[in-house]
Design a protein around this motif. Structure first.
Motif, PDB file in Angstrom:
ATOM      1  N   THR A  22       0.839  -1.182   0.000  1.00  0.00           N
ATOM      2  CA  THR A  22       0.000   0.000   0.000  1.00  0.00           C
ATOM      3  C   THR A  22       0.882   1.243   0.000  1.00  0.00           C
ATOM      4  O   THR A  22       2.113   1.140  -0.092  1.00  0.00           O
ATOM      5  CB  THR A  22      -0.949  -0.022   1.211  1.00  0.00           C
ATOM      6  OG1 THR A  22      -1.854   1.073   1.136  1.00  0.00           O
ATOM      7  CG2 THR A  22      -0.177   0.058   2.525  1.00  0.00           C
ATOM      8  N   GLN A  26      -2.691   5.583   1.672  1.00  0.00           N
ATOM      9  CA  GLN A  26      -3.714   4.566   1.883  1.00  0.00           C
ATOM     10  C   GLN A  26      -3.702   3.996   3.296  1.00  0.00           C
ATOM     11  O   GLN A  26      -4.732   3.532   3.788  1.00  0.00           O
ATOM     12  CB  GLN A  26      -3.527   3.427   0.882  1.00  0.00           C
ATOM     13  CG  GLN A  26      -3.900   3.763  -0.554  1.00  0.00           C
ATOM     14  CD  GLN A  26      -3.676   2.590  -1.486  1.00  0.00           C
ATOM     15  OE1 GLN A  26      -2.696   1.863  -1.358  1.00  0.00           O
ATOM     16  NE2 GLN A  26      -4.595   2.394  -2.415  1.00  0.00           N
ATOM     17  N   GLN A  29      -6.370   4.593   5.886  1.00  0.00           N
ATOM     18  CA  GLN A  29      -7.632   3.848   5.842  1.00  0.00           C
ATOM     19  C   GLN A  29      -7.662   2.777   6.923  1.00  0.00           C
ATOM     20  O   GLN A  29      -8.717   2.476   7.488  1.00  0.00           O
ATOM     21  CB  GLN A  29      -7.819   3.208   4.464  1.00  0.00           C
ATOM     22  CG  GLN A  29      -7.983   4.205   3.329  1.00  0.00           C
ATOM     23  CD  GLN A  29      -8.134   3.518   1.986  1.00  0.00           C
ATOM     24  OE1 GLN A  29      -8.637   2.401   1.895  1.00  0.00           O
ATOM     25  NE2 GLN A  29      -7.678   4.178   0.928  1.00  0.00           N
ATOM     26  N   ILE A 233      -9.209  -3.487 -10.164  1.00  0.00           N
ATOM     27  CA  ILE A 233      -8.909  -2.174 -10.699  1.00  0.00           C
ATOM     28  C   ILE A 233      -9.385  -2.133 -12.143  1.00  0.00           C
ATOM     29  O   ILE A 233      -9.399  -3.167 -12.826  1.00  0.00           O
ATOM     30  CB  ILE A 233      -7.384  -1.883 -10.630  1.00  0.00           C
ATOM     31  CG1 ILE A 233      -7.065  -0.453 -11.065  1.00  0.00           C
ATOM     32  CG2 ILE A 233      -6.602  -2.896 -11.445  1.00  0.00           C
ATOM     33  CD1 ILE A 233      -5.604  -0.071 -10.864  1.00  0.00           C
ATOM     34  N   GLN A 237      -7.262   2.419 -15.374  1.00  0.00           N
ATOM     35  CA  GLN A 237      -6.345   2.763 -14.289  1.00  0.00           C
ATOM     36  C   GLN A 237      -5.062   1.950 -14.376  1.00  0.00           C
ATOM     37  O   GLN A 237      -3.959   2.473 -14.223  1.00  0.00           O
ATOM     38  CB  GLN A 237      -7.009   2.512 -12.937  1.00  0.00           C
ATOM     39  CG  GLN A 237      -8.121   3.475 -12.574  1.00  0.00           C
ATOM     40  CD  GLN A 237      -8.764   3.083 -11.255  1.00  0.00           C
ATOM     41  OE1 GLN A 237      -9.358   2.009 -11.119  1.00  0.00           O
ATOM     42  NE2 GLN A 237      -8.622   3.940 -10.263  1.00  0.00           N
ATOM     43  N   THR A 280      -2.264  -2.956  -4.315  1.00  0.00           N
ATOM     44  CA  THR A 280      -3.621  -2.432  -4.092  1.00  0.00           C
ATOM     45  C   THR A 280      -3.839  -1.125  -4.846  1.00  0.00           C
ATOM     46  O   THR A 280      -4.352  -0.146  -4.295  1.00  0.00           O
ATOM     47  CB  THR A 280      -3.879  -2.232  -2.581  1.00  0.00           C
ATOM     48  OG1 THR A 280      -2.917  -1.300  -2.057  1.00  0.00           O
ATOM     49  CG2 THR A 280      -3.753  -3.545  -1.834  1.00  0.00           C
ATOM     50  N   GLY A 282      -5.979  -0.298  -6.998  1.00  0.00           N
ATOM     51  CA  GLY A 282      -7.383   0.080  -7.124  1.00  0.00           C
ATOM     52  C   GLY A 282      -8.024   0.478  -5.814  1.00  0.00           C
ATOM     53  O   GLY A 282      -9.232   0.719  -5.760  1.00  0.00           O
ATOM     54  N   GLY A 283      -7.227   0.566  -4.760  1.00  0.00           N
ATOM     55  CA  GLY A 283      -7.754   0.927  -3.445  1.00  0.00           C
ATOM     56  C   GLY A 283      -7.527  -0.182  -2.442  1.00  0.00           C
ATOM     57  O   GLY A 283      -7.781  -1.357  -2.729  1.00  0.00           O
ATOM     58  N   LEU A 284      -7.030   0.175  -1.257  1.00  0.00           N
ATOM     59  CA  LEU A 284      -6.719  -0.814  -0.232  1.00  0.00           C
ATOM     60  C   LEU A 284      -7.962  -1.539   0.250  1.00  0.00           C
ATOM     61  O   LEU A 284      -8.012  -2.778   0.297  1.00  0.00           O
ATOM     62  CB  LEU A 284      -6.022  -0.124   0.952  1.00  0.00           C
ATOM     63  CG  LEU A 284      -5.665  -1.011   2.141  1.00  0.00           C
ATOM     64  CD1 LEU A 284      -4.714  -2.119   1.720  1.00  0.00           C
ATOM     65  CD2 LEU A 284      -5.052  -0.169   3.261  1.00  0.00           C
ATOM     66  N   GLU A 285      -8.992  -0.782   0.619  1.00  0.00           N
ATOM     67  CA  GLU A 285     -10.216  -1.404   1.132  1.00  0.00           C
ATOM     68  C   GLU A 285     -10.849  -2.316   0.087  1.00  0.00           C
ATOM     69  O   GLU A 285     -11.277  -3.433   0.397  1.00  0.00           O
ATOM     70  CB  GLU A 285     -11.211  -0.338   1.574  1.00  0.00           C
ATOM     71  CG  GLU A 285     -12.495  -0.916   2.167  1.00  0.00           C
ATOM     72  CD  GLU A 285     -13.401   0.151   2.751  1.00  0.00           C
ATOM     73  OE1 GLU A 285     -14.461  -0.207   3.296  1.00  0.00           O
ATOM     74  OE2 GLU A 285     -13.050   1.352   2.666  1.00  0.00           O
ATOM     75  N   ARG A 286     -10.899  -1.844  -1.135  1.00  0.00           N
ATOM     76  CA  ARG A 286     -11.505  -2.619  -2.217  1.00  0.00           C
ATOM     77  C   ARG A 286     -10.764  -3.944  -2.430  1.00  0.00           C
ATOM     78  O   ARG A 286     -11.382  -5.001  -2.600  1.00  0.00           O
ATOM     79  CB  ARG A 286     -11.456  -1.778  -3.495  1.00  0.00           C
ATOM     80  CG  ARG A 286     -12.143  -2.389  -4.705  1.00  0.00           C
ATOM     81  CD  ARG A 286     -11.987  -1.438  -5.871  1.00  0.00           C
ATOM     82  NE  ARG A 286     -12.615  -1.916  -7.083  1.00  0.00           N
ATOM     83  CZ  ARG A 286     -12.449  -1.356  -8.272  1.00  0.00           C
ATOM     84  NH1 ARG A 286     -11.678  -0.293  -8.394  1.00  0.00           N
ATOM     85  NH2 ARG A 286     -13.043  -1.853  -9.334  1.00  0.00           N
TER      86      ARG A 286
END
Length: 304
Positions: A22, A26, A29, A233, A237, A280, A282-286
């Motif tokens: 990450t 990020q 989060q 993702i 992107q 990650t 496309g986003g850590l949580e995702r």
């Protein structure tokens, strides 16, 4: 062969996920979402959390992020771009400051040692003032200086590049990696390799890993190789990221297509890779939510 959409089989069902990468941004989060921390801790093995040191990051951001990860009871693994440091003493000071910011006596014993972005201007991580051209510090010089082992880092990660690096001959890239591994092992440290992600799951990835394993056969210790994989993702992107990381971008340009790459059909006991390393982008949580869903119900991935 490229696999995406409904016809995909996630590599994490075949290889153990041992690390998640990450950014300093990020990481916050995790601080504000305890459920994500509990989720990571529920996995076996509990994955390490790699904290990238991007060209746009100030050193204090990385130090704070590593401190957050450590405070949450997770194991941070900081990226160390060699050309962000003027000398071994500057790197030593940076590592000392990072460890002082963490609550534990020995907050981390691993790092990912990288060369750093080329042809960029940085601020020194331990000095203020005007930006300067990247220093002459290289990963090999960092290893040979002994500063990592002196700082308690006994497990050194090195990047592998299955698709190569523009302007560098493949043979030179592999021989350089092999030499860095040999030098790192000579310090008494353990070594692992993390491959760059790929948007292609063709057999060349397995061929690359198998070739690296053969080249490292004579090493004094076993050197595991982690396969870099990308969480959910869009192709748009990922294509943008690929263009800045010496990776061939995906061919499907649909912005709604979520892909996990690379996807590998070889059973774990037949693969030259030892584990998976999750990017990650496309986003850590995702990404974490997707992996959790996959772990809970492997068959559900086809309906994503």
């Amino acid at each position: 062969r490229r696999v995406h959409g409904e016809n995909r089989e996630l590599i994490m069902t075949l290889l153990p996920l041992v690390s998640v990468e990450t950014t300093a941004t990020q990481v916050t989060q995790l601080l504000h979402n305890p459920r994500l921390v509990r989720l990571i801790k529920s996995w076996s093995p509990i994955p390490q959390v790699f904290v990238a040191f991007l060209p746009s990051h100030e050193p204090k951001q990385v130090i704070e992020a590593v401190s957050i990860v450590s405070n949450l009871g997770l194991k941070p693994v900081p990226h160390l771009p060699a050309n962000r440091f003027d000398s071994p003493s500057h790197l030593q000071a940076f590592l000392n400051e990072m460890k002082r910011a963490c609550p534990n006596k020995d907050p981390f014993d691993s790092c990912l040692l990288v060369g750093g972005a080329r042809n960029l201007k940085y601020k020194s991580p331990t000095r203020t003032g005007h930006p300067h051209e990247k220093s002459d510090m290289t990963p090999l010089e960092v290893i040979q200086s002994g500063v990592l082992t002196e700082s308690g880092i006994t497990n050194i990660g090195l990047p592998g590049h299955p698709e190569g690096i523009k302007g560098v001959a493949e043979e030179d890239l592999e021989s350089t990696l092999q030499y860095k591994v040999t030098q790192a092992l000579s310090t008494g440290s353990s070594v692992f390799i993390v491959s760059q992600f790929s948007c292609d799951s063709s057999p060349f990835l397995e061929t690359w890993a198998k070739s690296m394993k053969q080249q490292l056969t004579g090493s004094s210790q076993y050197v595991p190789i982690r396969m870099g994989v990308v969480g959910p993702i869009s192709n748009t992107q990922l294509a943008a990221i690929a263009r800045t990381t010496n990776v061939e971008p995906p061919t499907d340009e649909s912005p709604s297509c979520e892909i996990i790459s690379p996807l590998w059909d070889t059973p774990r006991n037949q693969s030259s890779f030892d584990a998976a390393h999750l990017f990650t982008f496309g986003g850590l949580e995702r990404a974490l939510e997707f992996i959790q869903q996959r772990k809970a119900s492997p068959a559900s991935v086809g309906s994503q």
